[in-house]
Design a protein around this motif. Structure first.
Motif, short mmCIF file in Angstrom:
data_model
loop_
_atom_site.label_atom_id
_atom_site.label_comp_id
_atom_site.label_asym_id
_atom_site.label_seq_id
_atom_site.Cartn_x
_atom_site.Cartn_y
_atom_site.Cartn_z
N SER B 84 16.08 -10.20 -5.52
CA SER B 84 16.41 -9.68 -4.20
C SER B 84 16.23 -10.77 -3.14
CB SER B 84 15.48 -8.51 -3.84
OG SER B 84 14.18 -8.99 -3.57
N GLY B 85 16.76 -10.48 -1.96
CA GLY B 85 16.55 -11.40 -0.85
C GLY B 85 15.10 -11.45 -0.44
N ALA B 113 12.63 -6.79 6.18
CA ALA B 113 12.26 -7.58 5.00
C ALA B 113 11.78 -8.98 5.36
CB ALA B 113 13.43 -7.67 4.03
N THR B 114 12.29 -9.54 6.44
CA THR B 114 11.85 -10.88 6.85
C THR B 114 10.33 -10.87 7.04
OG1 THR B 114 13.91 -11.05 8.12
CG2 THR B 114 12.23 -12.74 8.53
N ASP B 182 15.59 -17.70 6.98
CA ASP B 182 16.09 -16.47 6.38
C ASP B 182 17.61 -16.51 6.59
OD1 ASP B 182 17.01 -13.99 5.65
OD2 ASP B 182 15.38 -12.87 6.61
N SER B 184 19.88 -14.67 5.10
CA SER B 184 20.46 -13.49 4.47
C SER B 184 21.77 -12.99 5.10
CB SER B 184 19.45 -12.35 4.48
OG SER B 184 18.33 -12.71 3.71
N MET B 208 22.51 -9.29 -1.99
CA MET B 208 22.79 -7.91 -2.40
C MET B 208 24.25 -7.58 -2.06
SD MET B 208 22.78 -5.52 0.36
CE MET B 208 21.84 -4.09 -0.07
N LYS B 211 26.17 -7.90 1.30
CA LYS B 211 26.14 -9.14 2.09
C LYS B 211 27.49 -9.87 1.98
CE LYS B 211 21.88 -8.97 3.61
NZ LYS B 211 21.70 -7.51 3.71
N GLU B 218 21.83 -5.97 -6.74
CA GLU B 218 20.76 -6.60 -5.97
C GLU B 218 20.53 -8.03 -6.45
OE1 GLU B 218 19.24 -5.20 -3.46
OE2 GLU B 218 19.99 -3.15 -3.69
N GLY B 219 20.26 -8.91 -5.52
CA GLY B 219 19.98 -10.29 -5.90
C GLY B 219 19.62 -11.11 -4.68
C1 LIG Z 1 17.84 -10.66 7.62
C2 LIG Z 1 17.51 -10.11 6.28
N1 LIG Z 1 16.49 -10.61 5.59
C3 LIG Z 1 16.17 -10.16 4.37
C4 LIG Z 1 16.86 -9.15 3.77
C5 LIG Z 1 16.38 -8.64 2.45
O1 LIG Z 1 17.26 -8.82 1.43
P1 LIG Z 1 17.25 -7.84 0.18
O2 LIG Z 1 17.67 -6.51 0.64
O3 LIG Z 1 18.24 -8.48 -0.75
O4 LIG Z 1 15.89 -7.86 -0.39
C6 LIG Z 1 17.97 -8.59 4.43
C7 LIG Z 1 18.82 -7.53 3.89
O5 LIG Z 1 18.70 -6.65 3.20
C8 LIG Z 1 18.28 -9.06 5.72
O6 LIG Z 1 19.29 -8.51 6.43
#
Ligand SMILES: Cc1ncc(COP(=O)(O)O)c(C=O)c1O
Lengths: 211, 439
Positions: B84-85, B113-114, B182, B184, B208, B211, B218-219
């Motif tokens: 996952s991210g 998530a950041t 980050d 993402s 994921m 994106k 998921e990745g």
């Molecule tokens: C800015 C940002 N950081 C981190 C993530 C986390 O990634 P993930 O959902 O793949 O874990 C996301 C999106 O989900 C995100 O939009």
């Protein structure tokens, strides 16, 4: 499992266009949840993307976190290191906080039986051995254990229609740290087929299907 | 057959549609209800075939080959594919040398998530305000938040626009801090020739399926600029036993998608340009700001509102925003909120239970704050005065669809009376007065 069946499952899900775990039209994750609960006799399943995530879900679901102690089942060195990293210390006692079961193609047919032997409040099931990449589940009969574990995985407990509101009626359910432990629908679909086939097919004595 | 193929094409744009009655009041919608779905990700026969081939390869090789190819595309020294991210960000932080109890400066506006990745690294996120134009972390605010315990600054290339890396790098150098991206939202986004993911000491990126660069579910992937950073991350995985591996199923899908990424990027850029030109003529709306030399990935397209330009300067902008959202949604263009409150106001950062019993926040109580939205005036101002197109524009939609988006904005901008009427009738609330939403 035969390759043809995996190919069929992968093609079916790709053709549906729904490959995202947070898509409200996804049917693969709920279908695997249903299969696992039915087979195991536990009422709730939390699907996750690795065996360590399932262990985390089992502990966190019971409110066991950093600085707490728990009776642990037999764990291999990697799993023991992970529990240590979570900050959970091992306590002595006869009844572990969770059981850990690993499923492979060879014993997938016996999953229901093996799950039935588990008496711990949470059962972590490692499905990685089935061959579709890291995959696991945490099974329980306890609604709160399920609810807490779902909240551990980002989006886990959130209603997609209300855009994942974080409003909680119960303070005890507020998520702490959250990992993205979400399982991919494509992986879930393959896992489900592997489990379904294992249970319905009697192994051929001579010739027959090859793995 | 189970398929996501659309059932009918969109009618061509027609100038007269803009002057028709608003859909909210019974007129025809600019995008008819049956044609609103935007498909994402686009799945082709190559994706299916690559997936079927992968099934016959060694799973580890499928993942490693994918990661190697994408690492080269980014121009990073090392890569670690992840599940996952969020896990990639965790590993990026660990690789950058973040240790338990450290402070990591993050923007108060991002996806949760950041900040959760910082907690996963057992560090404490320190939230700072954003730049009012780019919506990315403000370098001045970051500089002001540095303490003796700060270990890293983690900007987010939010919406797909690269953050002000040069200014942030200067802050890092002045204080001996690591820069962790980050990325993402920022697949293929660039500053000059340098692709996001290769700008910091380490980076994490979600892959994921929603994106710009989607894997099969998921990745994520972590990038490292040095051998030392990479070694720290791999040693961490070894030591903790944590399983963050990517599934070959997700990776196989990425391998074929990567080949088409430049194509989809070009369509997104084209569509963003078409829409920007149209928005610029409305007065009420403005397109995202794009600094010289930056290439935007347009993962999300945040549109500014300027009520005074439409004679609505006496109304609160957040109420105008709600009315515009309602009118546009009725037209079939769901321009909406993405985030409605600063991240530190979300429950996990109000309660701060972390891994349990307050850990790791307990390691560094001095870094912990009880925040109010007003602590981040630029975030609040942005949330109150903008609406966002997400998948509607991330998807490589047809030219006629973008033209229809543009028509919907024109149609709404031409009706300040309707906006005024809705504001008077409805009981709108400020974004952060509603429960915090994840997305
Ligand atoms: C800015 C940002 N950081 C981190 C993530 C986390 O990634 P993930 O959902 O793949 O874990 C996301 C999106 O989900 C995100 O939009």
């Amino acid at each position: 499992m035969e390759r043809f069946d995996t190919a069929l499952v992968l093609t079916r899900v790709l053709t549906s266009g729904v490959v995202m775990s947070i898509e409200k039209n996804d049917k693969e994750l709920p279908a695997l949840e249903r299969l696992l609960t039915k087979r195991s006799g536990r009422s709730r399943a939390v699907l996750v993307n690795s065996r360590t995530a399932a262990i985390h879900a089992a502990l966190c679901g019971q409110g066991i976190g950093h600085g707490d102690t728990a009776v642990l089942p037999d764990l291999d060195p990697a799993a023991a290191s992970f529990v240590d990293w979570l900050g959970v210390r091992a306590a002595g006692g006869p009844a572990p906080a969770f059981d850990l079961l690993s499923v492979t193609p060879d014993d997938a047919g016996a999953f229901a039986e093996a799950a039935g032997r588990s008496t711990a409040p949470a059962l972590a099931v490692d499905l990685t051995g089935l061959g579709f990449g890291p995959a696991a589940a945490m099974l329980t009969d306890d609604e709160r254990v399920w609810a807490r574990a779902e909240r551990l995985k980002i989006f886990g407990a959130f209603d997609l229609r209300t855009m994942w509101t974080q409003e909680e009626s119960e303070p005890g359910l507020v998520p702490g740290v959250q990992f993205n432990y979400r399982l991919s629908p494509l992986v879930a679909a393959c896992v489900r087929m592997a489990l379904t086939q294992a249970a319905t097919r009697t192994p051929a004595v001579t010739g027959g299907t090859q793995r | 057959m189970i398929t996501d193929f659309p059932s009918a094409p969109l009618p061509l744009p027609d100038e007269r549609d803009v002057d028709a009655e608003l859909a909210e009041f019974g007129g025809p919608a600019v995008i008819p209800a049956a044609q609103r779905r935007t498909v994402f990700p686009v799945i082709t026969k190559e994706d299916v075939f690559t997936m079927l081939l992968a099934q016959r390869s060694d799973p580890d090789k499928v993942v490693a080959d994918f990661a190697g190819e994408y690492r080269e595309y980014i121009g990073a020294r090392h890569a670690l594919p992840t599940a996952s991210g969020t896990s990639s960000l965790h590993l990026a932080l660990v690789g950058a040398g973040v240790r338990p109890g450290d402070e990591v400066i993050v923007p108060a506006f991002t996806f949760i998530a950041t900040a959760q990745a910082v907690v996963a690294a057992k560090a404490v996120p320190v939230f700072v305000d954003i730049d009012p134009r780019t919506y990315c972390m403000s370098p001045e605010a970051a500089a002001a938040a540095v303490t003796e315990r700060t270990r890293a600054i983690m900007p987010v290339h939010v919406h797909g626009l690269p953050a002000d890396v040069a200014a942030l790098r200067r802050v890092c150098e002045r204080h001996g801090l690591a820069l962790v991206e980050d990325a993402s939202h920022a697949h293929s986004a660039r500053i000059g020739d340098q692709v996001c993911g290769s700008l910091g000491d380490a980076a994490g990126q979600s892959l994921m399926a929603d994106k710009n660069f989607p894997l099969g579910g998921e990745g994520g992937i972590a990038f490292f600029a040095s051998d030392e950073a990479y070694a720290r991350a791999t040693e961490f995985l070894e030591r903790t036993g944590i399983d963050y591996r990517m599934s070959w199923v997700a990776a196989a899908f990425g391998a074929s998608q990567l080949r088409r990424l430049p194509y989809y990027d070009a369509v997104r850029a084209r569509n963003a340009e078409v829409l920007a030109a149209a928005l610029g003529e409305t007065g009420l709306f403005s397109a995202p700001y794009l600094p010289e030399g930056h290439v935007h990935a347009y993962n999300m397209y945040r549109i500014g509102l300027h009520p005074a330009e439409a004679g609505l300067g006496d109304l609160p902008v957040w109420a105008v925003k709600e009315a515009v959202h309602e009118l546009l949604t009725a037209e079939g263009v769901p321009a909406r909120e993405w985030q409605n409150t600063p991240i530190p106001c979300h429950l996990p950062f109000r309660h701060r239970d972390g891994f349990g019993n307050g850990y790791p926040f307990t390691l560094n109580p001095a870094a912990v704050r009880d925040h109010e939205p007003a602590d981040f005036p630029n975030v609040v101002a942005m949330l109150e005065s903008t609406v966002v197109l997400c998948r509607e524009l991330r998807s490589p939609v047809e030219y006629e669809r973008v033209r229809r988006y543009a028509d919907a904005f024109r149609k709404v901008a031409a009706r300040p009376d309707a906006i005024r009427k809705l504001v008077a009738e409805r009981e709108y609330r400020r974004p952060y007065e509603k429960a915090a939403r994840l997305g």
